[in-house]
Design a protein around this motif. Structure first.
Motif, mmCIF file in Angstrom:
data_model
loop_
_atom_site.group_PDB
_atom_site.id
_atom_site.type_symbol
_atom_site.label_atom_id
_atom_site.label_comp_id
_atom_site.label_asym_id
_atom_site.label_seq_id
_atom_site.Cartn_x
_atom_site.Cartn_y
_atom_site.Cartn_z
ATOM 1 N N MET A 1 34.255 34.195 44.464
ATOM 2 C CA MET A 1 35.421 34.739 45.157
ATOM 3 C C MET A 1 35.693 36.149 44.620
ATOM 4 S SD MET A 1 39.371 33.363 45.460
ATOM 5 C CE MET A 1 40.075 34.374 44.135
ATOM 6 N N PRO A 2 35.379 37.205 45.388
ATOM 7 C CA PRO A 2 35.719 38.576 44.966
ATOM 8 C C PRO A 2 37.227 38.782 44.974
ATOM 9 C CG PRO A 2 34.051 38.562 46.713
ATOM 10 C CD PRO A 2 34.619 37.189 46.642
ATOM 11 N N THR A 3 37.711 39.591 44.047
ATOM 12 C CA THR A 3 39.142 39.858 43.962
ATOM 13 C C THR A 3 39.395 41.213 43.321
ATOM 14 O OG1 THR A 3 41.270 38.992 43.164
ATOM 15 C CG2 THR A 3 39.361 38.708 41.723
ATOM 16 N N ASN A 4 40.532 41.788 43.636
ATOM 17 C CA ASN A 4 40.988 43.006 42.962
ATOM 18 C C ASN A 4 41.923 42.693 41.799
ATOM 19 O OD1 ASN A 4 41.089 44.526 46.172
ATOM 20 N ND2 ASN A 4 39.662 45.063 44.550
ATOM 21 N N ALA A 5 42.203 41.408 41.589
ATOM 22 C CA ALA A 5 43.099 41.003 40.512
ATOM 23 C C ALA A 5 42.385 41.068 39.163
ATOM 24 C CB ALA A 5 43.618 39.588 40.764
ATOM 25 N N LYS A 6 43.162 41.067 38.101
ATOM 26 C CA LYS A 6 42.637 41.015 36.740
ATOM 27 C C LYS A 6 42.524 39.559 36.299
ATOM 28 C CE LYS A 6 43.065 45.553 36.135
ATOM 29 N NZ LYS A 6 41.892 46.457 36.002
ATOM 30 N N VAL A 7 41.519 39.254 35.482
ATOM 31 C CA VAL A 7 41.395 37.921 34.907
ATOM 32 C C VAL A 7 42.296 37.854 33.675
ATOM 33 C CG1 VAL A 7 39.868 36.250 33.807
ATOM 34 C CG2 VAL A 7 39.062 37.576 35.781
ATOM 35 N N LYS A 8 43.321 37.032 33.777
ATOM 36 C CA LYS A 8 44.290 36.891 32.686
ATOM 37 C C LYS A 8 43.799 35.891 31.644
ATOM 38 C CE LYS A 8 49.287 36.281 32.088
ATOM 39 N NZ LYS A 8 50.553 35.977 32.831
ATOM 40 N N ASN B 1 21.758 48.633 42.435
ATOM 41 C CA ASN B 1 21.103 49.617 43.300
ATOM 42 C C ASN B 1 21.763 50.983 43.150
ATOM 43 O OD1 ASN B 1 19.618 47.432 44.462
ATOM 44 N ND2 ASN B 1 21.322 47.047 45.865
ATOM 45 N N SER B 2 20.965 52.005 42.978
ATOM 46 C CA SER B 2 21.505 53.359 42.826
ATOM 47 C C SER B 2 22.156 53.857 44.109
ATOM 48 C CB SER B 2 20.393 54.327 42.404
ATOM 49 O OG SER B 2 19.366 54.372 43.399
ATOM 50 N N TYR B 3 21.747 53.312 45.256
ATOM 51 C CA TYR B 3 22.249 53.812 46.534
ATOM 52 C C TYR B 3 23.590 53.180 46.935
ATOM 53 C CZ TYR B 3 19.705 49.574 47.969
ATOM 54 O OH TYR B 3 19.215 48.281 48.070
ATOM 55 N N ASP B 4 24.022 52.122 46.245
ATOM 56 C CA ASP B 4 25.272 51.455 46.612
ATOM 57 C C ASP B 4 26.478 52.239 46.110
ATOM 58 O OD1 ASP B 4 24.920 49.059 48.152
ATOM 59 O OD2 ASP B 4 23.898 48.174 46.421
ATOM 60 N N GLU B 5 27.573 52.155 46.859
ATOM 61 C CA GLU B 5 28.803 52.777 46.400
ATOM 62 C C GLU B 5 29.507 51.877 45.390
ATOM 63 O OE1 GLU B 5 31.463 52.987 50.013
ATOM 64 O OE2 GLU B 5 29.658 52.027 50.786
ATOM 65 N N ALA B 6 30.433 52.450 44.673
ATOM 66 C CA ALA B 6 31.152 51.710 43.639
ATOM 67 C C ALA B 6 32.165 50.758 44.268
ATOM 68 C CB ALA B 6 31.850 52.675 42.697
ATOM 69 N N ASN B 7 32.520 49.736 43.523
ATOM 70 C CA ASN B 7 33.547 48.784 43.934
ATOM 71 C C ASN B 7 34.596 48.721 42.821
ATOM 72 O OD1 ASN B 7 32.101 47.667 46.383
ATOM 73 N ND2 ASN B 7 30.595 47.242 44.793
ATOM 74 N N PRO B 8 35.361 49.793 42.653
ATOM 75 C CA PRO B 8 36.252 49.903 41.489
ATOM 76 C C PRO B 8 37.364 48.867 41.510
ATOM 77 C CG PRO B 8 36.727 51.630 43.073
ATOM 78 C CD PRO B 8 35.491 50.944 43.564
ATOM 79 N N ASN B 9 37.848 48.542 40.311
ATOM 80 C CA ASN B 9 38.996 47.648 40.152
ATOM 81 C C ASN B 9 38.787 46.308 40.849
ATOM 82 O OD1 ASN B 9 40.455 49.757 38.791
ATOM 83 N ND2 ASN B 9 40.831 50.661 40.807
ATOM 84 N N SER B 10 37.590 45.775 40.714
ATOM 85 C CA SER B 10 37.294 44.489 41.345
ATOM 86 C C SER B 10 36.398 43.660 40.439
ATOM 87 C CB SER B 10 36.608 44.695 42.700
ATOM 88 O OG SER B 10 35.359 45.347 42.537
#
Length: 620
Positions: free
Chosen positions: A528-535, A572-581
């Protein structure tokens, strides 16, 4: 339905030839005077009256006029391609046309005419409108046709001649070159956009070139039926929220133009599912004000003027629930969107100031991309969950079958990464449009199932030619849920895989996976992808934190699992970043021939109900 529409539909059922002429329907030799596209003469008074009676429309009108005034100060557009596309220039030109055109038609101020005439001549002098990527031509032709039509009475004869030539030579004629005609047989947004663009061009020059115009419009009426079949049976749009805003808006532009120019929709509104599709879009937005952004879509939401057209068609103002919310909270943010002025034309007879809450809390649709959308309420603190079925082989689709998004407490907890930049990937030589099992597309991080809230077995990809439907819906006071059999998506990996998601007691969510393994032991990954932090994390639970709120991901069944996280940084070098996730979930070992019922609860901190396993029998 009007009698003549019934006749046309009956005749179409009897004959299968592609031309309108084949069933006795001929377009007229002559057509009404300009303006004839979308915004007819006299509609200005209707819009002005609707503005006087609505505080919301008064604010919108002021914002539209301000944006038109700002456009006057912009430099003329330049023919600058981005990669293989001129599309950003075409879209900006269409935006300028609609804003300046709206301001001119309502106020008759010569400053808008003067600025528009300058822009029209500038774009008409482009060497071409980039027919190798025909969407660019289609949007440019749409814009030029509207400008020619709405400003016609004030243009000089010299300007009219140049614009008419540009519409024909840079717009319509390239659509008859076989290198550019792919859109005619496409079942997706290219067909809707390109046929609408060519038809608009044809309507604009109908008097001067009647044979070319009629031929082009007849071709479009037949061709556009192909993508319109994709709305059947319930209105779900296969390519997702953002592409609904693209393809469906141009489809509505086309039908509205036909109805106003010829007083007929040629049976298009009666095609199954199309009149229901506005409900699909409305339910696609959660209380976090993010869309369920499966496929190549972002989760950003925007005012969709086509919703005003559908609200009028269905006589259902509640379809504008999110449009009204956005006009209240993000009016200025929508002034940069090219279609925004159309809401004042299509919504002229609609009352926006009365609060109307939609009645239904669950919506499901079949078709090429079945989807189920559920919520506990329509307020900002409700729980929302969307479940996606379908196939990775659909246009713009990802390997995301069985995936879900989830909102609670005004936050999105389970996310979909959505679109990757086409230009970024294409500029690095990545072939992103293949949809075979071994296509390079699936190596892109955001496109395969390892980056979605679904299952994987031994880190294998989903099967491209598998298909899953929404097999059951539960809508009771205590359970709002849906089930999909995704076995075909994991063919050869497991014998059977069924997934159900449900909101329980309007308080928390349970995700259930019923699995039957084949004869080979393997490792299951539940992500499950999320932008939340793991507490915190322990043997059966992960606690997530976001904006001062918490949600627990808790294993309710008794399997031995390893709770874990995965990085969202692509190798992969060609992929964009997925910050804060981050991706959260667990791994477990599946024995050969094992049968497992795995249940996971997603529990908001404000939950008041007793959290317990859900009986699978409700989905059988």
């Amino acid at each position: 339905m009007k009698a003549n529409s019934l006749l046309k539909l009956s005749l179409f059922a009897l004959f299968t030839f592609v031309s309108l002429l084949s069933f006795g329907q001929q377009l007229p030799e002559k057509i009404m005077a300009h303006p004839r596209i979308l915004f007819l003469e006299g509609q200005e008074d209707v819009i002005k009256k609707s503005i006087q009676n609505s505080p919301i429309k008064q604010k919108v009108n002021l914002a539209l006029i301000k944006e038109a005034n700002d456009i006057i100060g912009l430099p003329p557009l330049e023919r600058i391609q981005t990669g293989r596309r001129l599309l950003s220039v075409s879209r900006e030109y269409l935006r300028r046309v609609l804003f300046l055109g709206y301001a001119y038609r309502l106020n008759q101020d010569e400053k808008y005419l003067k600025r528009m005439e300058q822009e029209m001549l500038n774009v008409a002098n482009f060497s071409n409108w980039n027919p190798s990527h025909f969407l660019d031509v289609a949007e440019m032709t749409t814009a030029m046709a509207i400008a020619y039509d709405w400003f016609y009475q004030g243009l000089s004869q010299n300007t009219k001649a140049k614009i008419k030539t540009a519409i024909i030579e840079l717009g319509i004629n390239p659509s008859y070159d076989t290198k550019n005609t792919m859109f005619l047989t496409a079942h997706h947004n290219w067909n809707q956009v390109c046929n609408a663009g060519m038809a608009f061009g044809a309507l604009a020059i109908y008097d001067e070139e009647p044979e070319l115009a009629k031929k082009t419009i007849e071709r479009a009426i037949e061709s556009i039926k192909l993508p319109m079949t994709q709305y059947a049976p319930d209105g779900a749009y296969p390519e997702g929220y953002a592409y609904w805003g693209y393809g469906t808006t141009f489809n509505v532009l086309f039908i509205d133009a036909m109805m106003k120019a010829f007083q007929s929709d040629f049976g298009l509104n009666q095609l199954p599912g199309f009149d229901k599709t506005a409900a699909y879009l409305m339910h696609m937005i959660g209380p976090s004000k993010n869309s369920f952004n499966y496929s190549d879509c972002s989760d950003n939401i925007r005012v969709n003027p086509a919703m005003f057209w559908f609200a009028e068609l269905n006589q259902d103002p509640s379809l504008l629930f999110w449009e009204k919310e956005l006009l209240k909270t993000d009016l200025n943010g929508n002034m940069h969107r090219r279609f925004t002025p159309l809401m004042m034309i299509w919504g002229a007879s609609l009352v926006l100031d009365k609060e109307l809450i939609p009645k239904e809390k669950i919506w499901a649709g079949s078709g090429d991309t079945p989807v189920a959308l559920m919520r506990s309420s329509w307020d900002g603190n409700g729980i929302f969950i969307g479940l996606k079925a379908g196939s990775p082989h659909v246009n713009h689709a990802h390997m995301d079958i069985g995936s879900f998004v989830m909102d609670a407490m005004g936050e999105r907890w389970a996310i979909d990464f959505g679109a990757s930049s086409y230009n970024l990937l294409e500029s690095q030589g990545i072939q992103i449009w293949g949809r075979e099992q071994d296509s390079q597309r699936w190596d892109v991080f955001r496109y395969n199932n390892l980056a979605h809230s679904t299952l994987s077995f031994n880190n294998q990809f989903q099967k491209v030619y598998g298909f899953a439907d929404i097999d059951k819906i539960i809508d009771t006071e205590t359970v709002k849920g849906a089930m999909t059999d995704i076995s075909a998506i994991y063919k050869t990996q497991v014998k059977s895989s069924k997934r159900a998601v449900a909101i329980i007691d309007n308080s928390y969510v349970v995700v259930t996976d019923q699995l039957v393994n084949n004869q080979e032991a393997k490792t299951l990954q539940w992500r499950m992808p999320t932008n939340a932090k793991v507490k915190s994390i322990n043997d059966s639970e992960i606690v997530l934190s976001q904006n001062g709120k918490t949600l627990r991901l808790k294993l309710l069944s008794q399997q031995k699992v390893k709770m874990r996280t995965w990085s969202t940084k692509s190798p992969n070098s060609y992929d964009e970043a997925n910050p804060n996730s981050i991706i959260v979930g667990f791994e477990m070992e599946l024995e050969a021939k094992a049968e497992e019922a795995i249940q996971v609860a997603l529990i908001p901190e404000n939950n008041k109900a007793e959290v317990k396993p859900t009986d699978w029998k409700v989905f059988e």
